[in-house]
Every structure is written in C-alpha cells, then in structure tokens.
Design an enzyme around this catalytic site. Structure first.
Site, PDB file in Angstrom:
ATOM      1  N   HIS A 140       3.935  -2.141  -6.985  1.00  0.00           N
ATOM      2  CA  HIS A 140       3.697  -0.833  -7.591  1.00  0.00           C
ATOM      3  C   HIS A 140       4.548  -0.705  -8.847  1.00  0.00           C
ATOM      4  O   HIS A 140       5.719  -1.059  -8.850  1.00  0.00           O
ATOM      5  CB  HIS A 140       4.050   0.284  -6.596  1.00  0.00           C
ATOM      6  CG  HIS A 140       3.443   1.602  -6.928  1.00  0.00           C
ATOM      7  ND1 HIS A 140       3.824   2.331  -8.029  1.00  0.00           N
ATOM      8  CD2 HIS A 140       2.476   2.318  -6.313  1.00  0.00           C
ATOM      9  CE1 HIS A 140       3.123   3.456  -8.066  1.00  0.00           C
ATOM     10  NE2 HIS A 140       2.288   3.472  -7.040  1.00  0.00           N
ATOM     11  N   ARG A 163       2.151  10.254 -13.297  1.00  0.00           N
ATOM     12  CA  ARG A 163       1.343   9.721 -14.397  1.00  0.00           C
ATOM     13  C   ARG A 163       0.001  10.425 -14.476  1.00  0.00           C
ATOM     14  O   ARG A 163      -0.556  10.613 -15.558  1.00  0.00           O
ATOM     15  CB  ARG A 163       1.142   8.215 -14.213  1.00  0.00           C
ATOM     16  CG  ARG A 163       2.387   7.393 -14.544  1.00  0.00           C
ATOM     17  CD  ARG A 163       2.192   5.916 -14.223  1.00  0.00           C
ATOM     18  NE  ARG A 163       2.131   5.682 -12.793  1.00  0.00           N
ATOM     19  CZ  ARG A 163       1.290   4.853 -12.205  1.00  0.00           C
ATOM     20  NH1 ARG A 163       0.392   4.194 -12.934  1.00  0.00           N
ATOM     21  NH2 ARG A 163       1.312   4.682 -10.901  1.00  0.00           N
TER      22      ARG A 163
END
Length: 399
Positions: A140, A163
């Site tokens: 990740h 994000r």
C-alpha cells in the site's frame, strides 16, 4: 465445529482504528454477537482466548480437529475445522513466507498486527494443502511515518479517503509525481521511482477544505503525532522547495482540474479545490507498506480446502485472507471485507451441511437416534395443524 481466527480480540490496524471506520464497526458487531451467544447458549458456542493452535489433526483425508496450547498445556479439540487466521504480511520471523515468496518486500514495514504471520497457511501446507499465488503481496502506498520512530516495523495506514478527498502526494521538490487516485501498486511504484531519484521523503498534503471533510481522520492522526497542521509557507519551508516552487505545483494542479492543462499522469477526478499557498494544510510523511496478501491456501467455491490431488479435505474450510486465489494479483480497496463476509458465510454453510450429512449417515449416533424417533404429520384437511410424534416418549403433541 471449530472456528479458528488469528490474533487478539482487537482487529488489525489496517482494517481501521475506530468504530467510525466501516471495517471496525462490522468487526465489533460480529464479535459482540458471538460473545452474546457464549453467554446465552454456552453449550453451543465457546470462545477460548490466547490459545495457540499448533497443528491440524487428520485421519486419511478427513480432518478430525486441532491440537492447541493453552495456559502452558497441550489440548486437542475434535470437530469440523473452519480457519480464518489471516494473511502473512507481518511474517518477519523464521520460516517467513514473505522471505520465501517475496523477498523484495521483507524489509518493508507492515500495517498488519504482529499476529499476521501466516500460521494457518503453514499448518495447512504441512498436511498437504496447496499454497496459491503466494507471491501476490499487496504493498500500500500510504503508510504513515511517525517522525519520532520513522523505522518502526509496524505502521498505521492512511485511509484511502485522504487521497479520495483531494490529498496530494508531493516529493522533496514539492512536485506531484503520480495520479494520486491510481491503483495501489501503481502509486507505490511511482513512489519508488522518486526514491531512486533521491526525492524522498514523500508527503501527503490536505488543504483546508479536504481537512474539514476529513475532520475525524485528521484529528485522529494528529493526536497520534502522525500528521501536522501548518500554513502553506511553513509547508514550503519544511519540504525545502521554496514558496515559488510549491505555488507553481498548486497553480498547475488547479489548471489541470479546470481543464486548462493536461495532467501528465492522467488524473481525471478532482475534489476540494483550489489549492493555494495561502491556505492551511494537514501534512503527513508517507511510505509504501506491506498491507495484504492475495496469496494463501487454495479453496473451491464451497470454501473447502483442497489437497494435492485437487480434491477437498473432508471437514476442513478456510476463509478470509487465509484463502488464496480470491482477489487475483492485486486486491481492490474494500474487497477484503467481502472476502471475509462472503467466504465466511460460505464456509459456515458448507461446514453445517457437512455436519448434517454426517448426522444423517450415522456419524453422530445419539443425535441421529433422536432424529429418527421424531416424525411430523400434516393433515391437509386441517390447515395450520401439525402433529409431532416421537417413539419411546409415549406421547405426541399437536401444534
């Protein structure tokens, strides 16, 4: 039926940190219901905490139970076995599955709990189960780096929402280098390219609009010392790129979002604009971290564990991250819960069907005898009336 899960009573950090996270809320609800059953129906459900299963017991192709250690003593438990022991994204010890199948990831930190060491995979492979896609390990991109302990082997995960709500990833020149909303493997790859260019550390930057939308997250991470609030000028100073360079990054990004410029990384979705150097920001250091293992034990559509001949073991089931071949080469965000819930239910249904079939075929003589003593009689001329009779009881009952 024996259901084995790994780790402590607290769910793993990468599934969320509080009940406000969907994964955590679901997990707590399931745990609470199970604990309620142990109190209301102790003959039906028993939980043993802090026990360590050491082996799967079998006779021929039939699994008969497990051997486990508890309070320093060795015990056995007989029955159908369902395993949900998790993945191996924190397997850093001797016999590491990571070191064997993905040595390039062995040096990374992990978002997993310390219990995610692939014990279930190892025990099952010892009795002849198949490992599948073991090299498919998800890294990740946004692991939160603690400035006070940057090399910590276990890190918290920055939620995808950071994000998703418009957070930008900036290198040490204050520049973007990717589509921040790209797949996890893509964004991680872009970050590694920046490291090769000596443009680390990477920072995730949220403007005031995004910070307000994600107030819970920013307070949570800030409270842990993993995120800081600062002005645009302070951000430029911390990065070391200068205010002009940071302003250019923001101006270019705003123009891309407005359709006036083309994004070199192909980003198509934009939120919580504009970015301005005169704004306030929440900022965190980021690095790629081990997150999820798509590889695991081969199962069929019934969650039955397959042997070396591609036939299912009798009385053995696996679900969750322990099972391989479910997510392909790279898991999508959120689908780990689907894997747990879907194959968890499939495993439970399959195990129950196995027990019922064994009951009917004479595998559980006492229960079968009781079942054979009972008969139901329905009289079509009297709707709603059912007569229940059982031999040896000397009476019948109407409902």
């Amino acid at each position: 039926m024996l259901i084995l899960r790994s780790g402590h009573s607290q769910p793993r950090t990468h599934r969320g940190h509080d009940a406000k996270f969907p994964g955590m809320a679901i997990t707590y609800a399931l745990m609470q219901r199970l604990e309620e059953l142990t109190e209301s129906e102790p003959d039906r459900v028993q939980i043993i905490k802090k026990a360590r299963v050491t082996s799967i017991n079998k006779s021929g192709n039939t699994v008969t139970g497990v051997t486990y250690e508890y309070n320093g003593e060795t015990h056995t438990a007989d029955g159908v076995v369902v395993l949900a022991t998790g993945g191996y994204a924190a397997d850093f010890g001797d016999g590491s599955l990571l070191k064997q199948h993905r040595p390039d990831t062995f040096g990374l930190s992990s978002t997993n709990g310390t219990h995610a060491t692939g014990d279930g995979q190892k025990m099952l492979m010892e009795i002849g189960a198949n490992g599948i896609d073991m090299d498919k390990v998800q890294v990740h991109p946004t692991g939160l780096v603690d400035p006070k302990d940057p090399t910590a082997k276990f890190k918290f995960l920055a939620a995808e929402a950071l994000r998703g709500e418009g957070g930008l990833l900036l290198n040490s020149d204050g520049e973007r280098f990717s589509d921040e909303l790209g797949h996890r493997d893509y964004v991680s790859g872009q970050m590694w390219k920046e490291k090769e260019k000596n443009k680390w550390p990477i920072r995730l930057v949220l403007n005031s609009k995004a910070s307000n939308v994600l107030d819970f997250h920013t307070r949570h991470y800030s409270g842990r010392g993993l995120m800081k609030k600062m002005t645009g000028k302070e951000l430029a100073k911390e990065i070391g790129c200068g205010e002009a360079a940071l302003k250019k990054t923001f101006d270019d990004y705003n123009a891309i979002a407005d359709g006036k410029k083309k994004d070199p990384w192909g980003k198509r979705f934009f939120h919580n604009l504009p970015f301005s150097i005169d704004d306030d920001f929440h900022v965190a250091l980021m690095e790629p971290v081990l997150h999820f293992t798509m590889g695991g034990i081969e199962i069929n559509e019934h969650a039955e564990v397959l042997n070396s001949e591609q036939k299912p073991f009798e009385g053995l089931y696996a679900c969750g991250e322990l099972a391989g071949g479910v997510h392909g080469a790279n898991r999508l965000g959120g689908s780990s819960l689907l894997g747990c819930v879907v194959y968890g239910r499939v495993a439970g249904d399959s195990a129950s069907q196995f027990l019922f079939k064994r009951l009917l075929s004479g595998g559980a003589s006492t229960a079968q005898q009781r079942l054979g003593q009972i008969s139901l009689h329905i009289d079509p001329s009297t709707p709603g009336k059912i007569a229940v009779e059982w031999t040896g009881a000397g009476s019948g009952r109407e409902v």
